[in-house]
Design a protein around this motif. Structure first.
Motif, mmCIF file in Angstrom:
data_model
loop_
_atom_site.group_PDB
_atom_site.id
_atom_site.type_symbol
_atom_site.label_atom_id
_atom_site.label_comp_id
_atom_site.label_asym_id
_atom_site.label_seq_id
_atom_site.Cartn_x
_atom_site.Cartn_y
_atom_site.Cartn_z
ATOM 1 N N LEU A 66 0.835 -1.195 0.000
ATOM 2 C CA LEU A 66 0.000 0.000 0.000
ATOM 3 C C LEU A 66 0.874 1.251 0.000
ATOM 4 O O LEU A 66 0.658 2.167 -0.801
ATOM 5 C CB LEU A 66 -0.920 0.003 1.230
ATOM 6 C CG LEU A 66 -1.807 1.251 1.408
ATOM 7 C CD1 LEU A 66 -2.868 1.317 0.320
ATOM 8 C CD2 LEU A 66 -2.469 1.244 2.786
ATOM 9 N N VAL A 74 -8.156 -2.150 -1.797
ATOM 10 C CA VAL A 74 -8.226 -1.612 -0.440
ATOM 11 C C VAL A 74 -9.698 -1.473 -0.055
ATOM 12 O O VAL A 74 -10.578 -1.373 -0.912
ATOM 13 C CB VAL A 74 -7.529 -0.242 -0.320
ATOM 14 C CG1 VAL A 74 -6.043 -0.369 -0.603
ATOM 15 C CG2 VAL A 74 -8.159 0.777 -1.273
ATOM 16 N N ALA A 100 -6.531 6.564 -2.587
ATOM 17 C CA ALA A 100 -6.712 5.116 -2.687
ATOM 18 C C ALA A 100 -7.802 4.734 -3.676
ATOM 19 O O ALA A 100 -8.058 3.549 -3.910
ATOM 20 C CB ALA A 100 -7.029 4.525 -1.315
#
Length: 286
Positions: A66, A74, A100
């Motif tokens: 990540l 995610v 994200a």
């Protein structure tokens, strides 16, 4: 000629920004901040990756990927856990979600107060009504003219979508109302689509659909559109027919709020009718 957006390049840039952001936030948290012993051989400023992973309840490899900006899946739950360990602010948590590739969640808790600056802005809009509404179109602030024109000053909560379909002030101009209704519903559905997991939009729509068949029919079309900038028209019980051009703006400090400013429609007598409203109120109380 319109510019073609390279979505792969955008994702790559966003992942690079995510990597830099997480690295910078991790460096700001000391072991003591999260109840860990600093140790004597610590070279990493702030927390180590494996410490963030352990405290977040995720695998070390996964968190490393990540932070490296790898193309991995995610979830909001994991991002919330990481945000908690890194002690991110509300703005930082929202930024984390965006980088994200997820829609930021709605901030829950107590209602945000309308600032003095926003209050001064809408009170200073003397050309016509001005309202501030939240993401669900609930009115959170309004000026004096909005109170008098739309009936916001009756002490009851007001939702712009519900009012448009249920207030006699709008429905007494049926032709103009029918022309505007599809665009109003399409704009609300577009706003709802930005946060598909937020049940409050569906609650408002479901309750209104149960009470108003015309809304139910338009809602089932699944049309979407930009915020309505068209002519707004209503029949005021004292001032008569009023026509406005409305402009919707985003409040920078509260991006889930919209500021709606109403201008009297040119070539109508709306401005004169608005000017008479204070006198009508004074004559009522005399």
């Amino acid at each position: 000629m319109s510019e073609v957006v390279d979505t792969r390049s955008v994702r790559t840039q966003r992942r690079a920004q995510l990597s830099a952001f997480l690295t910078s936030r991790r460096a700001k948290i000391t072991p003591g901040d999260v109840g860990l012993l600093p140790g004597s051989r610590r070279r990493t400023p702030g927390l180590r990756r494996e410490e963030v992973a352990q405290l977040s309840g995720v695998g070390v490899s996964w968190y490393t990927w990540l932070e490296q900006g790898r193309d991995i899946r995610v979830s909001g739950e994991v991002l919330d856990a990481v945000a908690g360990v890194l002690r991110l602010s509300v703005a930082e948590r929202t930024h984390l979600y965006v980088l994200a590739g997820l829609n930021p969640p709605v901030a829950r808790g107590s209602a945000v107060e309308v600032t003095a600056e926003i209050r001064a802005l809408i009170d200073g809009w003397v050309r016509g009504p001005a309202v501030v509404r939240d993401r669900y179109w609930n009115i959170v602030a309004f000026n004096v003219l909005a109170g008098r024109v739309f009936g916001c000053d009756d002490g009851e909560p007001h939702n712009c979508l519900v009012t448009f379909f249920t207030s006699p002030r709008y429905r007494e101009l049926p032709d103009l109302w029918s022309d505007a209704a599809p665009g109003v519903v399409a704009a609300y559905r577009a706003d709802a689509a930005l946060v598909p997991h937020d049940d409050e939009f569906q609650r408002v729509a479901s309750e209104l659909a149960a009470a108003e068949p015309e809304f139910a029919e338009l809602w089932e079309r699944h049309d979407v559109g930009a915020p309505v900038q068209a002519v707004n028209a209503l029949h005021h019980p004292e001032a008569g027919d009023l026509y406005f051009d409305a402009t919707t703006l985003t409040v920078a400090d509260h991006p889930h709020w919209s500021l709606v400013l109403y201008n009297p429609k040119p070539n109508t007598d709306t401005a004169d009718r608005l000017a008479a409203l204070p006198r009508l109120r004074l004559s009522e109380s005399a």
